[in-house]
Design a protein around this motif. Sequence first.
Motif, PDB file in Angstrom:
ATOM      1  N   ALA A 121       0.836  -1.203   0.000  1.00 33.00           N
ATOM      2  CA  ALA A 121       0.000   0.000   0.000  1.00 33.00           C
ATOM      3  C   ALA A 121       0.870   1.252   0.000  1.00 33.00           C
ATOM      4  O   ALA A 121       0.589   2.232  -0.700  1.00 33.00           O
ATOM      5  CB  ALA A 121      -0.936  -0.004   1.208  1.00 33.00           C
ATOM      6  N   ARG A 122       1.932   1.238   0.804  1.00 37.22           N
ATOM      7  CA  ARG A 122       2.843   2.387   0.840  1.00 37.22           C
ATOM      8  C   ARG A 122       3.598   2.524  -0.482  1.00 37.22           C
ATOM      9  O   ARG A 122       3.882   3.639  -0.948  1.00 37.22           O
ATOM     10  CB  ARG A 122       3.833   2.229   1.991  1.00 37.22           C
ATOM     11  N   TYR A 123       3.927   1.397  -1.087  1.00 38.63           N
ATOM     12  CA  TYR A 123       4.605   1.406  -2.385  1.00 38.63           C
ATOM     13  C   TYR A 123       3.695   1.970  -3.471  1.00 38.63           C
ATOM     14  O   TYR A 123       4.114   2.790  -4.298  1.00 38.63           O
ATOM     15  CB  TYR A 123       5.044  -0.014  -2.727  1.00 38.63           C
ATOM     16  N   ILE A 124       2.427   1.548  -3.460  1.00 40.95           N
ATOM     17  CA  ILE A 124       1.457   2.071  -4.421  1.00 40.95           C
ATOM     18  C   ILE A 124       1.339   3.577  -4.279  1.00 40.95           C
ATOM     19  O   ILE A 124       1.273   4.317  -5.279  1.00 40.95           O
ATOM     20  CB  ILE A 124       0.090   1.389  -4.230  1.00 40.95           C
ATOM     21  N   GLU A 125       1.319   4.053  -3.034  1.00 40.21           N
ATOM     22  CA  GLU A 125       1.218   5.498  -2.824  1.00 40.21           C
ATOM     23  C   GLU A 125       2.415   6.230  -3.436  1.00 40.21           C
ATOM     24  O   GLU A 125       2.254   7.259  -4.099  1.00 40.21           O
ATOM     25  CB  GLU A 125       1.122   5.815  -1.337  1.00 40.21           C
ATOM     26  N   LYS A 126       3.620   5.712  -3.244  1.00 40.28           N
ATOM     27  CA  LYS A 126       4.811   6.356  -3.788  1.00 40.28           C
ATOM     28  C   LYS A 126       4.763   6.428  -5.304  1.00 40.28           C
ATOM     29  O   LYS A 126       5.049   7.464  -5.903  1.00 40.28           O
ATOM     30  CB  LYS A 126       6.062   5.597  -3.340  1.00 40.28           C
ATOM     31  N   VAL A 127       4.393   5.302  -5.936  1.00 42.55           N
ATOM     32  CA  VAL A 127       4.334   5.287  -7.400  1.00 42.55           C
ATOM     33  C   VAL A 127       3.234   6.221  -7.895  1.00 42.55           C
ATOM     34  O   VAL A 127       3.423   6.966  -8.868  1.00 42.55           O
ATOM     35  CB  VAL A 127       4.121   3.855  -7.924  1.00 42.55           C
ATOM     36  N   CYS A 128       2.087   6.209  -7.231  1.00 43.73           N
ATOM     37  CA  CYS A 128       0.966   7.032  -7.686  1.00 43.73           C
ATOM     38  C   CYS A 128       1.207   8.520  -7.464  1.00 43.73           C
ATOM     39  O   CYS A 128       0.686   9.353  -8.210  1.00 43.73           O
ATOM     40  CB  CYS A 128      -0.333   6.585  -7.004  1.00 43.73           C
ATOM     41  N   LEU A 129       1.987   8.874  -6.463  1.00 42.25           N
ATOM     42  CA  LEU A 129       2.385  10.269  -6.320  1.00 42.25           C
ATOM     43  C   LEU A 129       3.275  10.682  -7.483  1.00 42.25           C
ATOM     44  O   LEU A 129       3.175  11.794  -8.003  1.00 42.25           O
ATOM     45  CB  LEU A 129       3.116  10.484  -4.992  1.00 42.25           C
ATOM     46  N   GLN A 130       4.127   9.774  -7.905  1.00 41.73           N
ATOM     47  CA  GLN A 130       5.017  10.025  -9.042  1.00 41.73           C
ATOM     48  C   GLN A 130       4.244  10.133 -10.346  1.00 41.73           C
ATOM     49  O   GLN A 130       4.557  10.952 -11.209  1.00 41.73           O
ATOM     50  CB  GLN A 130       6.035   8.889  -9.126  1.00 41.73           C
TER      51      GLN A 130
END
Length: 340
Positions: free
Chosen positions: A95-104
């Motif tokens: 979930a935290r990884y998805i957030e990082k990619v989606c912010l990018q």
Amino acid sequence: MSTMSRTVLALGLALGASAAKNSIVAPTGAETLTVALLGDYGWTGWQPLPLDFCNIATPKLQAAGVEITRAMQNDCDAGDCQAISNATIEETRTARYIEKVCLQKNCSAFISVGDNFYDSGVDFTSEGIQRFYEGWADMYVGEAFDGNPWYQALGNHDVVAGKAGDNSSVYSTDYVISCHKDTNKQVDFLRKSFAESDATWKILQIHHGYISSSSNYTELQPLIDIVRENNGVVVNGHDHCMAHYQYQGMDFVLTGGAGYAEAGDCNYGVPLGPYAKWLGADAMQAANGFVTLDISYESLNFEYYARDMKLKGADYYPVKKDMKPSYNFTVTKHAAKGNH
């Protein structure tokens, strides 16, 4: 107004002057609309039933004629009970990884392909509400998620509550039995929706996979035929991994790696035939991650993001640069136009 600021997500992905109800619009001036595709994630908050109850008390109760509900049977699944610890860790980290990619990538929406709540869904009880918050509402929070819509599908783990019945399958519930008695209604709905839509792109969001490296659900054939007739794409989960399949001129996007990844679901990274274009797994482990979809008038660009899975000093699915896609493919053939 730019072309893509008018692209909307509804039953299909359409180019038009206005957005349909409950659809989303690309950010003003953007050339693309980006959405995240994920599924099979909802482990956090689930507490398996005690082993003593499952292994000792349940057989005695059944022998005495006491009915054990489907939900209780499912919560005793030995494999899932064993997986819960790692699954919870992986869901949180992914979930935290998805957030990082989606912010990018500036994701504008999240599309779920089901199995949102393991092991046996949630209900309107204190326990169910608590699990709803732990496994989803409080899990997918942060700048990338806040304020963006989710488009949900139901998976088999989301609908298993019900009476025990006679069928040996834990998923043989009143709800499922009722649905299978009237599958034509679902087929007719999809056929009408796709046929009447002038969407530039048409995508079927579903849980089970018609094409798979583990279990092919051939009963989906009528739905798949409709998608093929409309030059559409299928997005599904159920298998706990990520993959891209091409079969009979159609693209199938598997994005089931947001929770507990299982290498066997992607055949340990070994393609079974020419239809398997990419499998997010190796001989030991399947990748945790998700898929992003960049939508423009010219194309659909699917990018598969596999997380570098480090745990307790070991890297059991190494990805050198996990903020870049491990795999991608592009669709350029527009959907067939509606007939109305």
